[in-house]
Write a protein that holds these residues in place. Structure first.
Motif, mmCIF file in Angstrom:
data_model
loop_
_atom_site.group_PDB
_atom_site.id
_atom_site.type_symbol
_atom_site.label_atom_id
_atom_site.label_comp_id
_atom_site.label_asym_id
_atom_site.label_seq_id
_atom_site.Cartn_x
_atom_site.Cartn_y
_atom_site.Cartn_z
ATOM 1 N N MET A 111 0.865 -1.213 0.000
ATOM 2 C CA MET A 111 0.000 0.000 0.000
ATOM 3 C C MET A 111 0.880 1.234 0.000
ATOM 4 N N LYS A 112 0.610 2.092 -0.914
ATOM 5 C CA LYS A 112 1.390 3.327 -0.993
ATOM 6 C C LYS A 112 1.012 4.271 0.140
ATOM 7 N N PHE A 113 1.889 5.190 0.380
ATOM 8 C CA PHE A 113 1.653 6.083 1.508
ATOM 9 C C PHE A 113 0.596 7.131 1.164
ATOM 10 N N VAL A 114 0.033 7.687 2.208
ATOM 11 C CA VAL A 114 -1.025 8.706 2.129
ATOM 12 C C VAL A 114 -0.816 9.742 1.021
ATOM 13 N N TYR A 115 0.374 10.316 0.966
ATOM 14 C CA TYR A 115 0.621 11.397 0.015
ATOM 15 C C TYR A 115 0.365 10.923 -1.404
ATOM 16 N N LEU A 116 0.847 9.686 -1.670
ATOM 17 C CA LEU A 116 0.715 9.159 -3.025
ATOM 18 C C LEU A 116 -0.741 8.862 -3.331
ATOM 19 N N ALA A 117 -1.448 8.383 -2.319
ATOM 20 C CA ALA A 117 -2.859 8.054 -2.532
ATOM 21 C C ALA A 117 -3.598 9.285 -3.041
ATOM 22 N N ILE A 118 -3.270 10.450 -2.495
ATOM 23 C CA ILE A 118 -3.956 11.663 -2.948
ATOM 24 C C ILE A 118 -3.341 12.147 -4.250
ATOM 25 N N GLY A 119 -2.021 12.103 -4.327
ATOM 26 C CA GLY A 119 -1.338 12.596 -5.524
ATOM 27 C C GLY A 119 -1.845 11.910 -6.772
ATOM 28 N N ALA A 120 -2.118 10.627 -6.643
ATOM 29 C CA ALA A 120 -2.539 9.856 -7.798
ATOM 30 C C ALA A 120 -3.940 10.230 -8.263
ATOM 31 N N SER A 121 -4.672 10.920 -7.406
ATOM 32 C CA SER A 121 -6.059 11.171 -7.766
ATOM 33 C C SER A 121 -6.352 12.652 -7.977
ATOM 34 N N ILE A 122 -5.321 13.433 -8.220
ATOM 35 C CA ILE A 122 -5.513 14.878 -8.424
ATOM 36 C C ILE A 122 -6.564 15.142 -9.505
ATOM 37 N N VAL B 241 -18.681 3.320 1.555
ATOM 38 C CA VAL B 241 -17.453 4.046 1.858
ATOM 39 C C VAL B 241 -16.344 3.016 2.051
ATOM 40 N N PRO B 242 -15.363 2.976 1.167
ATOM 41 C CA PRO B 242 -14.314 1.954 1.318
ATOM 42 C C PRO B 242 -13.453 2.235 2.539
ATOM 43 N N ALA B 243 -13.148 1.202 3.304
ATOM 44 C CA ALA B 243 -12.297 1.389 4.485
ATOM 45 C C ALA B 243 -10.889 1.762 4.038
ATOM 46 N N TYR B 244 -10.289 2.694 4.744
ATOM 47 C CA TYR B 244 -8.895 3.070 4.475
ATOM 48 C C TYR B 244 -7.999 1.997 5.077
ATOM 49 N N GLY B 245 -7.079 1.487 4.261
ATOM 50 C CA GLY B 245 -6.203 0.426 4.758
ATOM 51 C C GLY B 245 -4.763 0.879 4.873
ATOM 52 N N GLY B 246 -4.552 2.176 4.757
ATOM 53 C CA GLY B 246 -3.181 2.688 4.769
ATOM 54 C C GLY B 246 -2.645 2.889 6.177
ATOM 55 N N PRO B 247 -1.455 3.457 6.244
ATOM 56 C CA PRO B 247 -0.796 3.633 7.548
ATOM 57 C C PRO B 247 -1.347 4.822 8.330
ATOM 58 N N ASP B 248 -0.935 4.899 9.572
ATOM 59 C CA ASP B 248 -1.166 6.033 10.465
ATOM 60 C C ASP B 248 -0.886 7.338 9.705
ATOM 61 N N ILE B 249 -1.798 8.310 9.791
ATOM 62 C CA ILE B 249 -1.599 9.570 9.064
ATOM 63 C C ILE B 249 -0.660 10.547 9.792
#
Ligand SMILES: *[C@@H]1O[C@H](CO)[C@@H](O)[C@H](O)[C@H]1NC(C)=O
Ligand SMILES: *[C@@H]1O[C@H](CO)[C@@H](O)[C@H](O)[C@H]1NC(C)=O
Ligand SMILES: *[C@@H]1O[C@H](CO)[C@@H](O)[C@H](O)[C@H]1NC(C)=O
Ligand SMILES: *[C@@H]1O[C@H](CO)[C@@H](O)[C@H](O)[C@H]1NC(C)=O
Ligand SMILES: *[C@@H]1O[C@H](CO)[C@@H](O)[C@H](O)[C@H]1NC(C)=O
Ligand SMILES: *[C@@H]1O[C@H](CO)[C@@H](O)[C@H](O)[C@H]1NC(C)=O
Ligand SMILES: *[C@@H]1O[C@H](CO)[C@@H](O)[C@H](O)[C@H]1NC(C)=O
Ligand SMILES: *[C@@H]1O[C@H](CO)[C@@H](O)[C@H](O)[C@H]1NC(C)=O
Length: 324
Positions: A1-12, A127-135
């Motif tokens: 799982m990619k980190f938080v930043y990438l999760a948002i970056g990918a969906s700009i 609403v899909p559950a977030y499976g990423g790391p601690d923010i």
């Protein structure tokens, strides 16, 4: 799982579509040059103002707080603040008091979405559950370790690590303010700055709503050997705040307690929640608000005089203000 930043970056690319209004652009939104109209007034209309600078979607803004007596994670150092309530969140209700939630699923960081659909009905969008790391690393990225430390002292979860509550509040509620839309941050938006902005804004309200002190001025303090009345709690807080807040209770129903046997009062007997309603000038981010009454939200507390407990914290569940 990619980190938080990438999760948002990918969906700009999708982010613009996720705005509450399709016409919100990521042009510059310099709110200091706009008139800070009051939310829920006739001017607070998305056709008349910049919806990034005046709240036009969730204009009934509520600072919400908890009184918990333990966290369940004391052994991990998750403690409650002495002589203080804790932050629940900052909520954008519609002006008529109804509300919606999880308005932008491209900003979903909640590991345990509740409700599990956008409209809480079985036919709503799941609403899909977030499976990423601690923010928590987001704070470091913005040079905000002091903010993280403050949140770990005053924005406390029960039964889960604190960050899960913060992520839940952000994804469920922040995404339903017109002023926290990603597009509002303009052409130089930095990924996750809306998260930090929401946390800071929520704290701004919390610091202006010191429930513990307000109650103490009326001799209402936590005690396991005293009882209080719903009306005295409500009236004390209304005097201090300037409008009637929502006062909430959990715990045994009064009619199920020994004292209330035979009573038709089935309200809760353990005081554990307060919601302060307001209308806001300009962006809620400024924390410039006018207190408003709770309106038609009915209390969940027992109304029988002397029916309510405001319990002391469990021994060992508080950190002390006298020690760093
Ligand atoms: C933007 O869209 C909203 C509804 O989504 C509408 O009420 C408003 O008039 C529109 N604003 C402009 C400037 O077109
Ligand atoms: C309250 O306002 C919202 C937003 O304008 C609207 O969607 C909803 O239908 C209204 N609810 C009631 C009960 O009027
Ligand atoms: C949502 O939760 C409810 C209650 O736990 C459950 O019955 C329902 O199947 C869930 N819905 C979805 C879409 O997961
Ligand atoms: C979803 O369910 C509710 C309640 O059962 C119903 O009123 C509504 O029309 C449904 N919506 C859709 C889009 O099917
Ligand atoms: C908006 O901001 C960008 C920089 O992010 C700048 O290049 C541009 O000139 C600004 N536009 C206006 C109309 O101020
Ligand atoms: C108390 O009220 C609740 C809700 O009305 C009811 O379910 C419960 O049976 C009542 N308890 C007693 C002891 O009457
Ligand atoms: C006071 O009562 C609550 C339960 O209502 C309990 O959780 C707490 O530990 C008690 N506090 C003390 C200091 O005994
Ligand atoms: C909590 O601590 C107080 C004194 O600090 C003591 O009197 C009380 O008995 C303790 N309560 C429990 C449930 O251990």
């Amino acid at each position: 799982m990619k980190f938080v930043y990438l999760a948002i970056g990918a969906s700009i690319a999708e982010v613009a579509n996720a705005a509450l209004y399709e016409n919100t652009t990521s042009a510059n939104h310099t709110c200091s040059i706009q008139t800070p109209y009051l939310s829920c007034s006739t001017n607070a209309n998305p056709g008349l103002v910049d919806s990034c600078c005046v709240e036009t979607f969730g204009g009934l803004v509520m600072g919400t707080q908890f009184w918990d007596t333990y966290t369940g994670l004391e052994s991990k150092g998750q403690l409650l603040p002495e002589r203080s309530w804790t932050i629940h969140g900052l909520w954008p209700d519609f002006c008529n008091g109804s509300y919606t939630q999880y308005c932008d699923l491209s900003r979903q960081f909640d590991p345990d979405p509740s409700p599990n659909t956008t409209n809480s009905l079985p036919n709503g969008t799941v609403v899909p559950a977030y499976g990423g790391p601690d923010i928590s690393p987001v704070f470091e990225a913005f040079g905000k370790r002091d903010l993280l430390e403050y949140m770990n002292k005053f924005w406390i979860a029960q039964g889960t690590p604190n960050w899960e509550l913060w992520a839940h509040e952000f994804s469920k509620h922040a995404t339903c303010f017109s002023t926290f839309d990603v597009a509002c941050y303009g052409p130089q938006y930095r990924e996750n700055e809306d998260i930090i902005d929401f946390f800071e804004s929520t704290i701004r309200y919390f610091k202006k709503q010191p429930t513990w002190e307000w109650l103490a001025r009326w001799d209402i303090t936590p005690s396991n050997s005293t009882t209080y009345s719903f009306a005295e709690i409500r009236d004390a807080l209304a005097s201090e705040y300037g409008a009637v807040p929502y006062v909430g209770c959990s715990g045994p129903k009064y009619n199920d307690t020994k004292a209330g046997r035979g009573s038709s009062d089935n309200g809760g007997t353990v005081f554990n929640e307060v919601w302060y309603f307001s209308h806001v000038f300009g962006k809620p981010q400024y924390g410039d608000y006018v207190p408003t009454d709770v309106g038609s939200f009915a209390t969940t507390c027992a109304k029988t005089p002397g029916a309510i407990r405001y319990p002391s914290r469990t021994n060992g569940s508080e950190w002390s203000r006298n020690k760093p």
